[in-house]
Write a protein that holds these residues in place. Structure first.
Motif, PDB file in Angstrom:
ATOM      1  N   SER A 178       0.860  -1.172   0.000  1.00 45.16           N
ATOM      2  CA  SER A 178       0.000   0.000   0.000  1.00 45.16           C
ATOM      3  C   SER A 178       0.899   1.226   0.000  1.00 45.16           C
ATOM      4  CB  SER A 178      -0.922   0.021   1.218  1.00 45.16           C
ATOM      5  OG  SER A 178      -1.818   1.109   1.160  1.00 45.16           O
ATOM      6  N   LEU A 179       0.738   2.062  -1.016  1.00 45.03           N
ATOM      7  CA  LEU A 179       1.608   3.222  -1.172  1.00 45.03           C
ATOM      8  C   LEU A 179       1.239   4.315  -0.178  1.00 45.03           C
ATOM      9  CD1 LEU A 179       1.590   3.510  -5.082  1.00 45.03           C
ATOM     10  CD2 LEU A 179       3.007   2.037  -3.614  1.00 45.03           C
ATOM     11  N   ALA A 180       2.160   5.246   0.029  1.00 46.23           N
ATOM     12  CA  ALA A 180       1.851   6.424   0.842  1.00 46.23           C
ATOM     13  C   ALA A 180       0.745   7.215   0.153  1.00 46.23           C
ATOM     14  CB  ALA A 180       3.095   7.283   0.995  1.00 46.23           C
ATOM     15  N   GLY A 181      -0.215   7.677   0.938  1.00 46.37           N
ATOM     16  CA  GLY A 181      -1.382   8.340   0.371  1.00 46.37           C
ATOM     17  C   GLY A 181      -1.087   9.746  -0.111  1.00 46.37           C
ATOM     18  N   VAL A 202       4.256   3.626 -15.081  1.00 46.27           N
ATOM     19  CA  VAL A 202       5.338   2.750 -14.628  1.00 46.27           C
ATOM     20  C   VAL A 202       5.172   1.349 -15.220  1.00 46.27           C
ATOM     21  CG1 VAL A 202       6.395   1.655 -12.605  1.00 46.27           C
ATOM     22  CG2 VAL A 202       5.706   4.065 -12.514  1.00 46.27           C
ATOM     23  N   LEU A 203       3.938   0.859 -15.222  1.00 46.77           N
ATOM     24  CA  LEU A 203       3.681  -0.462 -15.799  1.00 46.77           C
ATOM     25  C   LEU A 203       4.058  -0.501 -17.274  1.00 46.77           C
ATOM     26  CD1 LEU A 203       0.230  -1.248 -14.120  1.00 46.77           C
ATOM     27  CD2 LEU A 203       2.397  -2.437 -13.683  1.00 46.77           C
ATOM     28  N   ALA A 204       3.726   0.579 -17.992  1.00 45.71           N
ATOM     29  CA  ALA A 204       4.061   0.638 -19.420  1.00 45.71           C
ATOM     30  C   ALA A 204       5.569   0.631 -19.617  1.00 45.71           C
ATOM     31  CB  ALA A 204       3.443   1.882 -20.046  1.00 45.71           C
ATOM     32  N   PHE A 227       5.072   3.829  -6.687  1.00 40.37           N
ATOM     33  CA  PHE A 227       4.671   2.577  -7.310  1.00 40.37           C
ATOM     34  C   PHE A 227       5.872   1.866  -7.940  1.00 40.37           C
ATOM     35  CE2 PHE A 227       3.093   0.082 -10.918  1.00 40.37           C
ATOM     36  CZ  PHE A 227       2.217  -0.775 -10.246  1.00 40.37           C
ATOM     37  N   ALA A 228       6.781   2.624  -8.545  1.00 38.03           N
ATOM     38  CA  ALA A 228       7.977   2.021  -9.133  1.00 38.03           C
ATOM     39  C   ALA A 228       8.785   1.284  -8.070  1.00 38.03           C
ATOM     40  CB  ALA A 228       8.828   3.092  -9.810  1.00 38.03           C
ATOM     41  N   ARG A 229       8.896   1.885  -6.890  1.00 38.08           N
ATOM     42  CA  ARG A 229       9.617   1.223  -5.797  1.00 38.08           C
ATOM     43  C   ARG A 229       8.894  -0.051  -5.356  1.00 38.08           C
ATOM     44  NH1 ARG A 229      10.252   6.911  -2.614  1.00 38.08           N
ATOM     45  NH2 ARG A 229      12.079   7.722  -3.747  1.00 38.08           N
ATOM     46  N   LEU A 233       8.502  -6.062  -5.448  1.00 38.12           N
ATOM     47  CA  LEU A 233       7.713  -7.261  -5.770  1.00 38.12           C
ATOM     48  C   LEU A 233       8.331  -8.041  -6.924  1.00 38.12           C
ATOM     49  CD1 LEU A 233       4.169  -5.615  -5.554  1.00 38.12           C
ATOM     50  CD2 LEU A 233       5.086  -7.334  -3.972  1.00 38.12           C
ATOM     51  N   ASP A 234       9.529  -7.649  -7.343  1.00 41.42           N
ATOM     52  CA  ASP A 234      10.219  -8.296  -8.463  1.00 41.42           C
ATOM     53  C   ASP A 234       9.373  -8.290  -9.731  1.00 41.42           C
ATOM     54  OD1 ASP A 234      12.523  -8.893  -6.937  1.00 41.42           O
ATOM     55  OD2 ASP A 234      11.566 -10.699  -6.141  1.00 41.42           O
TER      56      ASP A 234
END
Length: 360
Positions: free
Chosen positions: A207-210, A249-251, A221-223, A228-229
């Motif tokens: 869960s990312l920082a809000g 980031v996913l792209a 999210f990149a971190r 999560l490899d």
């Protein structure tokens, strides 16, 4: 204060249809706000006042959608309408000006806590206050979308998409991107989503920082993705901007087939849905919220309590407007409602996707 009514069921098309039917029935009934014989007090007797967020930092929706629709809907109910769009620092002076001119009812959207002093000032003058879109302490009634239901609806779309992809939600790798925890609505979005995920046996792996920030969400999210490899099944984001941060980031990472659900039915979110980069968003139609507010304003102007069985945690009567889930097949509905234009939506690299889905 939670923007979470007691006794409000999960959103569904049946509930939405019933709410729309009620709003139409009220409009068609031709209810009069004033009795005849009150023509001499025109200013205060027919005047509906409003204070909405304004200034350079305010979202464009307030000036582009809410204010004009409220003016139209309240005018149709027999009010003369004076709505001000001002930054939080000017709420006090706007309230003084409006109340000195006489108001039969005051619609008020909170901004950085500036709403409560205005509501108390209105109460001192005997003017009922309707909290619009956000809770306001000391308001006589409130109308808006249930933030908990919004978070829940988004989480349901996420778990449904996982199931459709034959991924067990209980074992799925899910990252959540909540909004700023200082925003009460953000906490409710997250609460509704968490409860729904837990009910499906799912739990966030990270869960990312809000924050309410696409760029900062992307960094976080990149971190998380690296930790999560690169293994990830789904992203729940508190709004479409946070979703976009994760999508970029996913792209860049080359990940495919990741389910991403946001909230807000923003232009960015809808374009990402058409491009296949985002699975769904939650749509909160302003027109429905405006109609519910106009109906409640009529009741308050008559000295009546709006007809609703729901209430906020502090007991304030709450008229809950139901959100809708939007996937690729529902984007056209948002266009038809005026939420975005085809020209905005289908510009650039989205043109081909629009053509495939009958848009443009």
């Amino acid at each position: 204060m939670r923007w979470a009514p007691s006794g409000v069921t999960a959103p569904g098309r049946a509930v939405l249809a019933a709410g729309m039917a009620l709003a139409v029935a009220v409009v068609l009934s031709g209810c009069a706000i004033l009795s005849t014989g009150q023509e001499s007090s025109e200013a205060a007797g027919r005047r509906a006042c409003g204070i909405l967020p304004g200034g350079p930092d305010a979202a464009s929706r307030w000036a582009d959608l809410d204010a004009p629709l409220l003016r139209e809907s309240l005018s149709a109910e027999g009010f003369t309408v004076d709505i001000r769009l001002v930054p939080a620092a000017e709420y006090s002076s706007a309230a003084d000006d409006l109340l000195s001119g006489g108001c039969r009812v005051l619609l008020l959207t909170d901004q950085d806590g500036a709403g409560e002093p205005v509501a108390l000032r209105a109460a001192d003058r005997g003017v009922p206050v309707l909290a619009y879109d956000r809770p306001v302490t000391a308001a006589d009634a409130a109308v808006g979308f249930d933030a908990g239901a919004i978070g829940s609806l988004a989480a349901t779309a996420l778990t449904d998409a996982l199931t459709a992809a034959e991924v067990d939600p209980a074992t799925a790798v899910i990252v959540t991107a909540p909004g700023d925890p200082s925003d009460p609505r953000s906490a409710e979005f997250t609460r509704g989503a968490t409860e729904t995920l837990e009910a499906a046996g799912a739990a966030p792996s990270r869960s990312l920082a809000g924050v309410w920030d696409e760029f900062r969400t992307g960094i976080s999210f990149a971190r998380a993705l690296s930790a999560l490899d690169g293994e990830i099944d789904a992203v729940w984001a508190a709004d479409d901007a946070n979703a976009a941060g994760a999508i970029d980031v996913l792209a860049d990472s080359g990940a495919e087939g990741v389910i991403v659900v946001g909230q807000g039915a923003s232009l960015t979110g809808l374009r990402n849905i058409l491009l296949g980069r985002q699975t769904a968003t939650v749509y909160t139609p302003v027109a429905l919220e405006v109609d519910a507010a106009a109906e409640a304003a009529v009741a308050l102007a008559r000295g009546e309590e709006p007809a609703t069985a729901a209430a906020l945690d502090d007991g304030t009567p709450f008229i809950a407007v139901q959100p809708q889930i939007v996937g690729v097949d529902q984007v056209a509905d948002v266009v038809a409602d005026g939420g975005v234009t085809v020209g905005e939506l289908c510009a650039g690299d989205v043109a081909d996707a629009c053509a495939r889905h009958g848009l443009g």
